[in-house]
Design a protein around this motif. Sequence first.
Motif, PDB file in Angstrom:
ATOM      1  N   SER A 121       0.826  -1.193   0.000  1.00 33.24           N
ATOM      2  CA  SER A 121       0.000   0.000   0.000  1.00 33.24           C
ATOM      3  C   SER A 121       0.868   1.253   0.000  1.00 33.24           C
ATOM      4  N   ALA A 122       2.148   1.091   0.376  1.00 34.16           N
ATOM      5  CA  ALA A 122       3.036   2.248   0.422  1.00 34.16           C
ATOM      6  C   ALA A 122       3.561   2.597  -0.969  1.00 34.16           C
ATOM      7  N   ASP A 123       3.315   1.712  -1.930  1.00 31.10           N
ATOM      8  CA  ASP A 123       3.835   1.971  -3.268  1.00 31.10           C
ATOM      9  C   ASP A 123       2.927   2.944  -4.003  1.00 31.10           C
ATOM     10  N   LYS A 124       3.406   4.184  -4.161  1.00 32.92           N
ATOM     11  CA  LYS A 124       2.562   5.212  -4.778  1.00 32.92           C
ATOM     12  C   LYS A 124       2.781   5.289  -6.289  1.00 32.92           C
ATOM     13  N   ARG A 125       3.634   4.426  -6.817  1.00 31.36           N
ATOM     14  CA  ARG A 125       4.006   4.593  -8.225  1.00 31.36           C
ATOM     15  C   ARG A 125       2.825   4.448  -9.177  1.00 31.36           C
ATOM     16  N   GLU A 126       1.938   3.484  -8.833  1.00 33.48           N
ATOM     17  CA  GLU A 126       0.754   3.317  -9.666  1.00 33.48           C
ATOM     18  C   GLU A 126      -0.016   4.634  -9.761  1.00 33.48           C
ATOM     19  N   TRP A 127      -0.126   5.285  -8.613  1.00 38.14           N
ATOM     20  CA  TRP A 127      -0.887   6.541  -8.585  1.00 38.14           C
ATOM     21  C   TRP A 127      -0.186   7.604  -9.428  1.00 38.14           C
ATOM     22  N   TYR A 128       1.128   7.700  -9.296  1.00 36.32           N
ATOM     23  CA  TYR A 128       1.873   8.673 -10.105  1.00 36.32           C
ATOM     24  C   TYR A 128       1.606   8.429 -11.583  1.00 36.32           C
ATOM     25  N   LEU A 129       1.681   7.155 -11.972  1.00 38.57           N
ATOM     26  CA  LEU A 129       1.519   6.858 -13.387  1.00 38.57           C
ATOM     27  C   LEU A 129       0.095   7.129 -13.838  1.00 38.57           C
ATOM     28  N   SER A 130      -0.852   7.028 -12.910  1.00 42.52           N
ATOM     29  CA  SER A 130      -2.236   7.324 -13.273  1.00 42.52           C
ATOM     30  C   SER A 130      -2.413   8.820 -13.517  1.00 42.52           C
ATOM     31  N   LEU A 131      -1.434   9.616 -13.117  1.00 37.14           N
ATOM     32  CA  LEU A 131      -1.517  11.057 -13.361  1.00 37.14           C
ATOM     33  C   LEU A 131      -1.213  11.394 -14.820  1.00 37.14           C
ATOM     34  N   ARG A 132      -0.653  10.445 -15.537  1.00 37.59           N
ATOM     35  CA  ARG A 132      -0.358  10.707 -16.947  1.00 37.59           C
ATOM     36  C   ARG A 132      -1.641  10.485 -17.743  1.00 37.59           C
ATOM     37  N   ARG A 133      -2.330  11.586 -18.012  1.00 42.16           N
ATOM     38  CA  ARG A 133      -3.642  11.463 -18.635  1.00 42.16           C
ATOM     39  C   ARG A 133      -3.577  11.745 -20.128  1.00 42.16           C
ATOM     40  N   SER A 134      -4.527  11.175 -20.839  1.00 42.12           N
ATOM     41  CA  SER A 134      -4.614  11.441 -22.276  1.00 42.12           C
ATOM     42  C   SER A 134      -5.308  12.785 -22.503  1.00 42.12           C
ATOM     43  N   PHE A 135      -5.156  13.304 -23.694  1.00 42.88           N
ATOM     44  CA  PHE A 135      -5.779  14.556 -24.078  1.00 42.88           C
ATOM     45  C   PHE A 135      -7.289  14.509 -23.853  1.00 42.88           C
ATOM     46  N   GLU A 136      -7.909  13.418 -24.276  1.00 43.23           N
ATOM     47  CA  GLU A 136      -9.363  13.294 -24.164  1.00 43.23           C
ATOM     48  C   GLU A 136      -9.789  13.319 -22.684  1.00 43.23           C
ATOM     49  N   ASN A 137      -9.053  12.569 -21.902  1.00 42.99           N
ATOM     50  CA  ASN A 137      -9.355  12.513 -20.480  1.00 42.99           C
ATOM     51  C   ASN A 137      -9.224  13.893 -19.834  1.00 42.99           C
ATOM     52  N   LEU A 138      -8.184  14.634 -20.240  1.00 43.44           N
ATOM     53  CA  LEU A 138      -7.956  15.956 -19.666  1.00 43.44           C
ATOM     54  C   LEU A 138      -9.044  16.941 -20.093  1.00 43.44           C
ATOM     55  N   GLN A 139      -9.531  16.788 -21.323  1.00 50.40           N
ATOM     56  CA  GLN A 139     -10.622  17.651 -21.786  1.00 50.40           C
ATOM     57  C   GLN A 139     -11.864  17.470 -20.911  1.00 50.40           C
TER      58      GLN A 139
ATOM     59  N   GLU B 281      -8.980  15.258  -8.763  1.00 50.94           N
ATOM     60  CA  GLU B 281      -9.344  15.905 -10.024  1.00 50.94           C
ATOM     61  C   GLU B 281      -8.373  17.018 -10.420  1.00 50.94           C
ATOM     62  N   PHE B 282      -8.003  17.863  -9.464  1.00 51.81           N
ATOM     63  CA  PHE B 282      -7.180  19.027  -9.813  1.00 51.81           C
ATOM     64  C   PHE B 282      -5.732  18.629 -10.084  1.00 51.81           C
ATOM     65  N   ILE B 283      -5.186  17.802  -9.193  1.00 46.78           N
ATOM     66  CA  ILE B 283      -3.787  17.385  -9.374  1.00 46.78           C
ATOM     67  C   ILE B 283      -3.589  16.665 -10.717  1.00 46.78           C
ATOM     68  N   PRO B 284      -4.422  15.669 -11.040  1.00 48.28           N
ATOM     69  CA  PRO B 284      -4.247  15.035 -12.354  1.00 48.28           C
ATOM     70  C   PRO B 284      -4.380  16.034 -13.510  1.00 48.28           C
ATOM     71  N   PHE B 285      -5.191  17.048 -13.338  1.00 49.92           N
ATOM     72  CA  PHE B 285      -5.374  18.003 -14.430  1.00 49.92           C
ATOM     73  C   PHE B 285      -4.084  18.771 -14.723  1.00 49.92           C
ATOM     74  N   ALA B 286      -3.239  18.867 -13.714  1.00 54.01           N
ATOM     75  CA  ALA B 286      -1.961  19.557 -13.922  1.00 54.01           C
ATOM     76  C   ALA B 286      -1.145  18.881 -15.017  1.00 54.01           C
ATOM     77  N   HIS B 287      -1.489  17.635 -15.340  1.00 56.65           N
ATOM     78  CA  HIS B 287      -0.725  16.940 -16.372  1.00 56.65           C
ATOM     79  C   HIS B 287      -0.885  17.579 -17.749  1.00 56.65           C
ATOM     80  N   GLY B 288      -1.909  18.413 -17.910  1.00 55.14           N
ATOM     81  CA  GLY B 288      -2.097  19.112 -19.183  1.00 55.14           C
ATOM     82  C   GLY B 288      -0.856  19.881 -19.590  1.00 55.14           C
TER      83      GLY B 288
END
Lengths: 731, 150
Positions: free
Chosen positions: A319-337, A392-399
């Motif tokens: 549960s301490a492994d946050k890498r999955e979450w970091y990688l989930s921050l890499r969003r596609s253009f469509e997702n970010l829209q 929602e906001f943090i992942p959006f920073a991936h734009g």
Amino acid sequence: MRWVFGLHDIDEQERLIVGGKGYALGRMARSGFLVPPAICITAEAYNEYITVTGLRERILMELHRKDFNDMRWEETWDAALRIRNMFLSNPLPKSLHLQLYEELLDHFAEGAVVVRSSSPEEDSSRASFAGLHESFVNVAGIDSILEHIRLVWASLWSDAALLYRQELGLDVHTSSMAVLVQQIITGDRSGVVFSRDPNDPHMAVIECVYGLNQGLVDGTVEPDRWQIDRTTGRIVAHVPAQRDKLVSPGVVGVQVKGLSEDLSSIAPLNDLELMKVFKLSLQAEEFFGAPQDVEWTFQDGNLWVLQSRPITTAPTQGSADKREWYLSLRRSFENLQLLRRKIEQEFIPAMIEEARVLAGQDLAGLPDRELLEEIRRRSEIESKWVSVYWEEFIPFAHGVRLFGQFYNDVARPEDPYEFVKLLGATEMESLERNRMLEEMASAVRGNQDLSKQMEEGNLPNADPGFLKTLNEFIRKFGDLSCPVTGVVTCTQGPEALLRLVLEMASHPPSRGAIQFRDVAALTASFLQRFQGEELDRAAELLDLARTSYRLRDNDNIHLARIEAQKLSAVEEGKRRIALRGRADVYQPLVEEISKLSPTEGFEGRMSTAPQPTGGDFTLRPRQLIGQPAGPGISRGPARVILQPSDLGQFRHGEVLVCDAVDPNMTFVVPLSAGIIERRGGMLIHGAIIAREYGIPCVTGIPEATELIRTGESITVDGYLGIVTVGSATLS
Amino acid sequence: MQDFDTIRQRLVQLFASQKLAVLSTHHNGQPYASLIAFTSSDDLKELFFATPRATRKYANLQADPRVALLIDSRSNQDSDIHRAIAVTAVGKAAEVTESEREKVLKLYLSKQPHLEEFVKSPSCALVQVTVATFYVVSRFQKVMELHVTA
């Protein structure tokens, strides 16, 4: 040394230089499986490239600036971006270019290809790490293919690969990357099949989407899913998808399109086709002697194998492994829209409204019992918005990152962060706040009466124009007495604000934020590279990035306003305790307030530790290394911010040393000579604001607030990311 | 965070693994560098080396005992830039006193046994450097100072 192999020429001994993907497809091609024509660029070609261009050492330098354990994901992403730019800006050595060019011309003079990573590391590791390296679908033209080969090479050092560097055994001296260049098969239905369900050894699993496989692999398109009994071949279960999209080749690359209504009501595979795919997976399993995960596509009734690899278990994760979450921050253009619409139309207006309604409530009139309830209610409201912020906001920073990578691909700038200049034309609330502060300071400058009145706290008699601005400022931005998100206690009042204005007024006007005059020119020269649909997409991406850039500032301010409302309820409780004494206040309220006022304070990071010593030795920093986040060099006395009240002491010309420049504390930035942050990254708030003001900035020095002491002379080298403590003379 | 123990451990390892150091002296302001075989005391506060008395470095030390020593782990590879550690020790040199000589000699020869004949020659001086500060450079540009306070 051999740089290229045809699929049919690959033998067992080539396994390590063509990578797992290339090797498996080579063997299948020779045994009569229907696989797309392809050639394999070997790992030796990669090695030739990074040796001749000197990239090997430059990657080493980049990756050893700092201990990986001290790096945040954002810093890892930054390192990956810089490495990617090295690959983009270094052309192939002549002999390598010549040979690859001829081979590609022989095979792919016409038509488009898929350029796939075929990593020897990934193949040799026991766990499966899909998606660590890049693949590019629908690339046409020899020059473009050659460029994409370099991009696949660069993805050996992608942020994802760097996160899993230990599992992969990633090492600059030994790691390499092979590339598969494969004729594109524009299938009408595509999918994956697991010859054995990882969760049920008696079953096989088929997933399928309309169009290209890309949509399924990157998660944009939901697949239909079937389970098939391995022994009987019976279809045991079918989970249909909400079929509404498909991925198809665009002019370049792929595009997401809507699915026609006819098709959306029909499952993408019929029983006969399911059996074909199922049998293919069994054949592959028999051929390789192990259960396989096969990617395939149907084109005009023909079933093609795109790749096949053994089924491996996903890396086990604590549960301490946050890498999955970091990688989930890499969003596609469509997702970010989608995210953008939600944030702009739903969340921000709701946050503003929430803060407004809360501010309108009369706390003083509530009995103790109700005040307690109100504090709890406000805490809940706050934590609701904090979780929206993370989800929602943090992942959006991936734009911003998505645009950055895209910009670097097309514009090839020397500075990998040039793209930030295109985003700077946005209105950030903190810039507006700083502008108003400067306005007040200039009113005070040269008006001795006013500054005297401020010093004496004799405000009622001050110039009405000034008071009007002051009140407007407080109405808009608060009085700065509670400047940092996450702070539980603070006393409201304009003293800190007035002190700041006086400090600003005692110096010549500071540099204003650079309103990048060349934003328009840069934007135009960026957009003129595109035409038609491509132009629309580039413009949309830029617009998305600008919104994302602006929001990473403003969202904090909106959140802080809600937090301030919770705090004012807590303050009301404290006031009652102070007034009546603990014993005479409703006890659960007293308890709640002491619970909400923990003693550790400032983000739990308050450092009271003296300089580290060991017996007869004292350890002191001389040079600390971080990331060069804002170009320039400057020197000044350090002001280490350990708690919010330290900000009130900030003097013109000091170097700001802090955990991170919180958007709510940027008002001291125009006063500062330089900025040093514990938190790392090129795109974090402090770095962005420092660049806007042209202030040297170094980020990512985790021990900065512990090792540097207020008052020490500090040199901030924002070109190299080096912080020097003290003067050059030997003591 | 690099704490004292980590850095101390690094120095112990470095001093054990490296036989040679660069010694800096000067003559009337003209810097002069020499390679010497060194060893260190267990508490790291002293470094020792041996030199014939007829040498230029010995003459320089007689005139001004202030010295700097460079001890590093480079291996003449490109990767040294990020991998090597370099330690500059700044301090004062003096010949080892007669009462200490036996002890220091033993320490010195345990690391540099092949130099026994050299060190024991009547023309050779055993020199002790009392370190004031170590400047420890790692990762190309990270520099920490370790001051001897007692």
